[in-house]
Enzyme design. Structure first.
Site, mmCIF file in Angstrom:
data_model
loop_
_atom_site.group_PDB
_atom_site.id
_atom_site.type_symbol
_atom_site.label_atom_id
_atom_site.label_comp_id
_atom_site.label_asym_id
_atom_site.label_seq_id
_atom_site.Cartn_x
_atom_site.Cartn_y
_atom_site.Cartn_z
ATOM 1 N N LYS A 34 5.826 57.985 46.132
ATOM 2 C CA LYS A 34 5.066 58.728 45.489
ATOM 3 C C LYS A 34 4.845 58.474 43.688
ATOM 4 C CE LYS A 34 5.038 63.857 44.335
ATOM 5 N NZ LYS A 34 5.693 65.354 44.776
ATOM 6 N N LYS A 83 1.662 58.378 48.362
ATOM 7 C CA LYS A 83 0.680 59.611 47.794
ATOM 8 C C LYS A 83 0.716 59.175 45.974
ATOM 9 C CE LYS A 83 1.247 64.372 46.657
ATOM 10 N NZ LYS A 83 2.099 65.672 46.700
#
Length: 332
Positions: A202, A256
């Site tokens: 992320k 992400k």
């Protein structure tokens, strides 16, 4: 790289492109409704539904989320990922509402499981919707985000989500060691069958902006999240993050944002072989919407192309705020 033989005019690649039927026959990657996970922003009755930065997406009440879950099951969607909009009055330094079984997440999970028991629901594990400083973890007096104390809080939050009916918990906080600690906490509490979808890779991304508006964190955020989310310039670090999470018991791995980091989707899937999820985040969705409204391209065509790119890169599933819409396009 495979060793391809053949030369023109014996080989004409356009033969396999001449009609829709042939193109469909030889297509290497496909998107189906079961690949798609609907992102859902929850709200209390009376809170605003509209999210100005995300045209076409609204915050949903508990009742509306349960109705959506029922439709999602009928449409064959892979599941729903829930996130709460939290007003300033429900935020504090400790993120206390994260551990309340009667918060939005808990009430929504129970309502969904009552109305659509087959629906797979994924619960976000992070404190940022509940802290008055807007960070994913607990903050020390000097402004440092405290790793180990945060992990203890995340374990409480994950068990709370499991107790209210979530099938999957998804730690998105990026604290070190949280996956293993959450696994142990879930197991001790009797939730061995609750899966962990780790936000393993992320990045500290500008593409999260509309989401922070959606959950009410933008005005609350003090500073930024670069001390715990990944530097966008790093790839090998992402593989190290994924390796640690695999070793700690993650059942699925997340990359992400998704579209700007397709290289990481491919590398994570190739390296580990675990179910790999890409998140088409709020900024990616908002860009497609804004560009289509400006006349740059057709939204539906661009959306489906982007989703197909996630699949081609190796994603097994995609979280998107347009999952229900995309499923309709796939089946109409």
């Amino acid at each position: 790289m495979k060793n391809y033989h053949g030369s023109f005019p014996l080989t004409r690649l356009r033969r396999l492109r001449k009609s829709n039927g042939i193109r469909s026959l030889v297509r290497e990657s496909r998107v189906s409704p079961s690949d798609l996970i609907q992102g859902v922003i929850l709200r209390e009755e009376g809170d605003p539904a509209a999210i100005p930065a995300m045209r076409g997406v609204e915050r949903l009440t508990v009742t509306e989320a349960a109705d959506l879950a029922e439709r999602a099951v009928k449409a064959g969607l892979g599941g729903l990922a829930l996130f709460p909009y939290t007003s300033a009055s429900d935020r504090d330094a400790a993120g206390s509402r994260a551990f309340d079984h009667e918060n939005l997440m808990g009430r929504a999970a129970r309502a969904i499981k009552q109305q659509a028991p087959e629906a797979v629901i994924i619960g976000d594990v992070a404190l940022d919707p509940y802290t008055d400083h807007g960070h994913d973890g607990l903050m020390g007096e000097d402004g440092t985000i405290l790793n180990d104390q945060t992990v203890e809080a995340l374990c409480r939050q994950a068990v709370t989500l499991a107790q209210t009916g979530f099938d999957v918990v998804a730690p998105s906080d990026m604290m070190d060691g949280r996956v293993g600690a959450i696994r142990q906490a879930l197991d001790r509490a009797g939730f061995e069958d609750v899966a962990i979808l780790s936000y393993a890779v992320k990045y500290a991304s500008a593409f999260y902006g509309p989401y922070r508006d959606a959950v009410g964190s933008r005005g609350a955020l003090k500073g930024d999240k670069r001390t715990y989310q990944m530097d966008p310039g790093n790839a090998e670090e992402g593989l190290r993050e994924a390796a640690l999470d695999v070793g700690e018991g993650a059942d699925m791995l997340m990359v992400k944002p998704g579209l700007a980091y397709l290289d990481m989707v491919t590398r994570v899937k190739d390296q580990w072989g675990l179910p790999t999820v890409a998140f088409q985040v709020s900024g990616e969705y908002a860009m497609l919407r804004a560009a289509s409204e400006a006349g740059a391209f057709d939204f539906d065509a661009a959306l489906m192309e982007a989703l197909l790119c996630f699949k081609r890169a190796g994603a097994d599933a995609i979280i998107t705020y347009a999952a229900e819409h995309a499923a309709k396009l796939l089946t109409d």
